[in-house]
Motif scaffolding. Structure first.
Motif, short mmCIF file in Angstrom:
data_model
loop_
_atom_site.label_atom_id
_atom_site.label_comp_id
_atom_site.label_asym_id
_atom_site.label_seq_id
_atom_site.Cartn_x
_atom_site.Cartn_y
_atom_site.Cartn_z
N ILE A 126 0.78 -1.18 -0.24
CA ILE A 126 -0.19 0.19 0.01
C ILE A 126 0.86 1.39 0.13
O ILE A 126 2.21 0.82 0.82
CB ILE A 126 -1.35 -0.31 1.01
N ASN A 127 0.00 2.64 -0.27
CA ASN A 127 0.83 3.30 -0.54
C ASN A 127 0.20 3.95 0.30
O ASN A 127 -1.41 4.32 0.15
CB ASN A 127 1.03 4.00 -1.92
N ILE A 128 0.61 5.22 1.16
CA ILE A 128 -0.69 6.04 2.03
C ILE A 128 -0.11 7.81 1.98
O ILE A 128 1.55 8.24 1.71
CB ILE A 128 0.26 5.90 3.93
N ILE A 129 -1.01 8.40 1.94
CA ILE A 129 -0.41 10.14 1.66
C ILE A 129 -0.39 10.23 2.95
O ILE A 129 -0.51 10.12 4.14
CB ILE A 129 -1.99 10.22 1.57
N ASP A 130 1.01 10.73 3.02
CA ASP A 130 2.27 11.61 3.56
C ASP A 130 2.33 11.36 5.48
O ASP A 130 1.89 11.36 6.07
CB ASP A 130 1.09 12.94 3.76
N SER A 131 2.31 9.92 4.99
CA SER A 131 2.64 9.08 6.68
C SER A 131 2.90 7.16 6.51
O SER A 131 2.73 6.84 5.22
CB SER A 131 0.59 8.83 7.52
N ASN A 132 2.96 6.74 7.63
CA ASN A 132 4.09 5.92 7.79
C ASN A 132 2.54 4.58 7.69
O ASN A 132 2.64 3.63 8.17
CB ASN A 132 4.69 5.60 8.62
N LYS A 133 1.22 5.12 8.90
CA LYS A 133 0.35 4.95 9.22
C LYS A 133 -0.62 4.87 9.07
O LYS A 133 -1.38 6.00 8.26
CB LYS A 133 0.09 4.70 11.19
#
Length: 640
Positions: free
Chosen positions: A437-444
């Motif tokens: 997965i790619n997450i917007i502006d976060s690691n969580k």
């Protein structure tokens, strides 16, 4: 009377017996996500009763384990004694979205740059509607003893060439002291009404011609975006965005319209958009740019027909009732003070014209910005926001329709759904049942947005996790797939232990079914609209995709699930927030505003609900990718 205490905010409110808990929360200004507006269908208004008893209805959205812990649906619960209620972090992604975001001059600047490019490409003029001028008046004498207003009007005629000058009573009352305190050296802010008429918006001491600002706004059903423009330099100097605070009254326009018909409902929805959304965004930008609201003289607003009715506090119920009639399609420029908007009280407010109940000013603004009205080619324009609107045409004709897609493309109606903001999963790949997965502006991860859901469903289909009906295959050997006591399957996209989050992030069969219906509405709307003018899909030269779904939209996966027609990839182009770009045009070009009035009058609206073949097309499109796989030859090859 009973006492209700909400945790963790410790807000306390007294209520009558049998009052609905969701209504109580709203009265206490507690933000609880309720996309279905309290009809028990979405399951997002989960809260936990820490103390006391309630009268609650059972729901498939509350598992036995959650029931033991005290979880209930707020919309299905009545207060019968003193209670303490916990609003869990996971009960509402809406609460996270309500934070005002500052995009650091990127998204608004992109919209503004597109607006300026559109001016050049389409032969429109950069002609400002609001201007300032420094004026030195002759000081009165016994020989030159005309009234102050006449003196001002005389100088304006000589200096600017306008013969008629409109001055409000508010400004006239300020004039005697202001002129003498400034030694008759003043700056006027004015609005051009015609070739020979202006309306004064403000009179200021001294030379303040270096301060002239305006605001462009896009009011979406889910999100609101604003940018502050320095008219003298032609730059975006600040911008901000947040969720639309009306979300707490329903995720889609139908639920909000219904809420508006209740006692004080319209007042609450109007307050939510102006006091709880727009004015905080405006004040944030003013603080960032270090300017005063009194230096902002114009605001241009693009939004769907319902959003504009609610902004203007106009009863909207007939928008949803056949024959679907709006109260107005085009409003004259209004004064900011009449709406309580946080700009100069004499400033102007322009709302983009609508075409029909479900094709509003956001679409006319988008069509203006995209230049469809000036194109030789056949362009398909699709706005994928909370509602799905489609335009097909060129400089000779423009057809339009609205699809009942619901809020799925901005995460609404999806158990782990959210809009494309920090923490949203925006891209997904699956390899041997395991997601990347790619997450917007976060690691969580916090949830999944529209582009991520499209990827996820396509990847699950190709991986054999779901069949073409969207049902999860039961004999898969992976801990990512599981079934609850009701037999409803789900796929775990992110385990809580994997990312250190409070709960697993999953998509279930109900979510998938909701999204398949949404994508089916878009495809069937496209097919029906084009068919209505005797064309077929091969006649499409270009496809412009606008709306909140973002640059992360994967075209191949959108085709794979049957949302977009199976056309060559190079025909597709994402054009960003075209509504905000159009709104920017509305503040820098009177020619653009004149043109959008023409566009609104030229567009022909097709009501899909009464079109003979639409329902058959919709049912056929509620499959992956379609019941007629031959319409998707490239996907047919991949699935064979």
């Amino acid at each position: 009377m009973f006492k209700v205490i909400f945790k963790p905010s410790n807000i306390e409110i007294k209520v009558q017996k049998d009052e609905n808990l969701l209504s109580v929360a709203r009265e206490a200004h507690i933000a609880i996500d309720a996309p279905c507006n309290g009809n028990m269908s979405c399951g997002k208004c989960k809260v936990r009763i820490l103390k006391g008893k309630v009268d609650t209805k059972k729901s498939v959205h509350i598992s036995k384990e959650e029931e033991k812990k005290g979880y209930v649906l707020a919309c299905a619960t009545k207060v019968i004694e003193d209670i303490i209620v916990e609003i869990p972090d996971t009960s509402s992604l809406y609460k996270n979205d309500m934070k005002i975001e500052d995009f650091s001059g990127l998204k608004g600047k992109m919209a503004f740059d597109r607006a300026k490019k559109s001016l050049v490409n389409n032969g429109l003029k950069l002609n400002l509607y609001v201007k300032k001028a420094y004026i030195e008046l002759d000081i009165p004498t016994l020989d030159d003893n005309i009234a102050d207003t006449d003196r001002l009007t005389r100088q304006i005629r000589q200096m600017l060439g306008f013969q008629k000058v409109e001055i409000s009573l508010n400004l006239i009352s300020k004039l005697p002291l202001l002129l003498r305190e400034s030694n008759f050296r003043i700056t006027i802010a004015y609005m051009i009404k015609s070739n020979d008429t202006i309306s004064l918006m403000n009179i200021e001491k001294g030379n303040t011609t270096d301060k002239l600002y305006t605001v462009a706004v896009d009011i979406g059903t889910t999100s609101v975006a604003t940018c502050l423009i320095n008219l003298l330099t032609g730059d975006v100097i600040a911008e901000a965005s947040s969720a639309n605070a009306q979300i707490q009254y329903g995720a889609d326009v139908i639920n909000r319209i219904i809420y508006a018909t209740k006692k004080d409902g319209l007042k609450a929805l109007n307050k939510a958009i102006i006091d709880d959304t727009l004015n905080p965004l405006l004040n944030k930008m003013y603080k960032s740019a270090n300017i005063s609201k009194d230096d902002v003289y114009f605001i241009s607003v693009a939004g769907n027909t319902t959003m504009i009715h609610l902004l203007l506090k106009i009863y909207p119920d007939y928008l949803r009732q056949e024959p679907y009639i709006p109260v107005f399609s085009n409003m004259p420029i209004m004064q900011a003070s009449s709406l309580n908007l946080c700009i100069n009280e004499l400033g102007g407010v322009y709302t983009f014209p609508s075409v029909a109940s479900y094709v509003g000013g956001d679409i006319t603004a988008g069509v203006l910005s995209a230049g469809i009205w000036n194109s030789q080619e056949n362009i398909l324009f699709i706005d994928l926001g909370t509602n799905g609107e489609i335009v097909f045409g060129n400089k000779e004709f423009m057809m339009t329709c609205a699809c009942s897609a619901g809020p799925a493309f901005e995460g609404g109606g999806i158990s782990c759904g959210m809009r494309a903001s920090k923490g949203a999963i925006e891209r997904v790949k699956i390899d041997k049942y395991e997601p990347k997965i790619n997450i917007i502006d976060s690691n969580k991860p916090v949830g999944i947005c529209g582009s991520g859901i499209i990827d996820l469903i396509a990847e699950m289909m190709f991986a054999g996790i779901i069949d073409r009906r969207g049902k999860i295959v039961q004999d898969i050997e992976t801990n990512r797939v599981r079934f609850d006591e009701h037999g409803i399957g789900e796929y775990v996209l992110a385990f809580k232990d994997e990312y250190g989050i409070e709960n697993d992030i999953c998509i279930n069969e109900i979510d998938i079914d909701n999204f398949i219906r949404a994508k089916g509405a878009i495809y069937s709307g496209i097919y029906t609209l084009i068919e209505s003018v005797g064309f077929d899909l091969s006649c499409i030269d270009k496809v412009y995709i606008a709306g909140g779904i973002g640059n992360s939209l994967n075209i191949e996966n959108s085709i794979a699930i049957g949302m977009l027609p199976d056309l060559a990839k190079d025909k597709f182009k994402y054009i960003g927030n075209s509504s905000l770009s159009g709104s920017c045009l509305g503040v820098i070009s009177k020619s653009a505003r004149d043109k959008v009035e023409e566009i609104a009058n030229q567009m022909t609206y097709v009501e899909l609900s009464v079109y003979p073949s639409y329902m058959d097309e919709f049912v056929s499109a509620c499959f992956l990718p379609h019941t007629n796989i031959d319409r998707f030859p490239n996907i047919k090859l991949l699935l064979s």
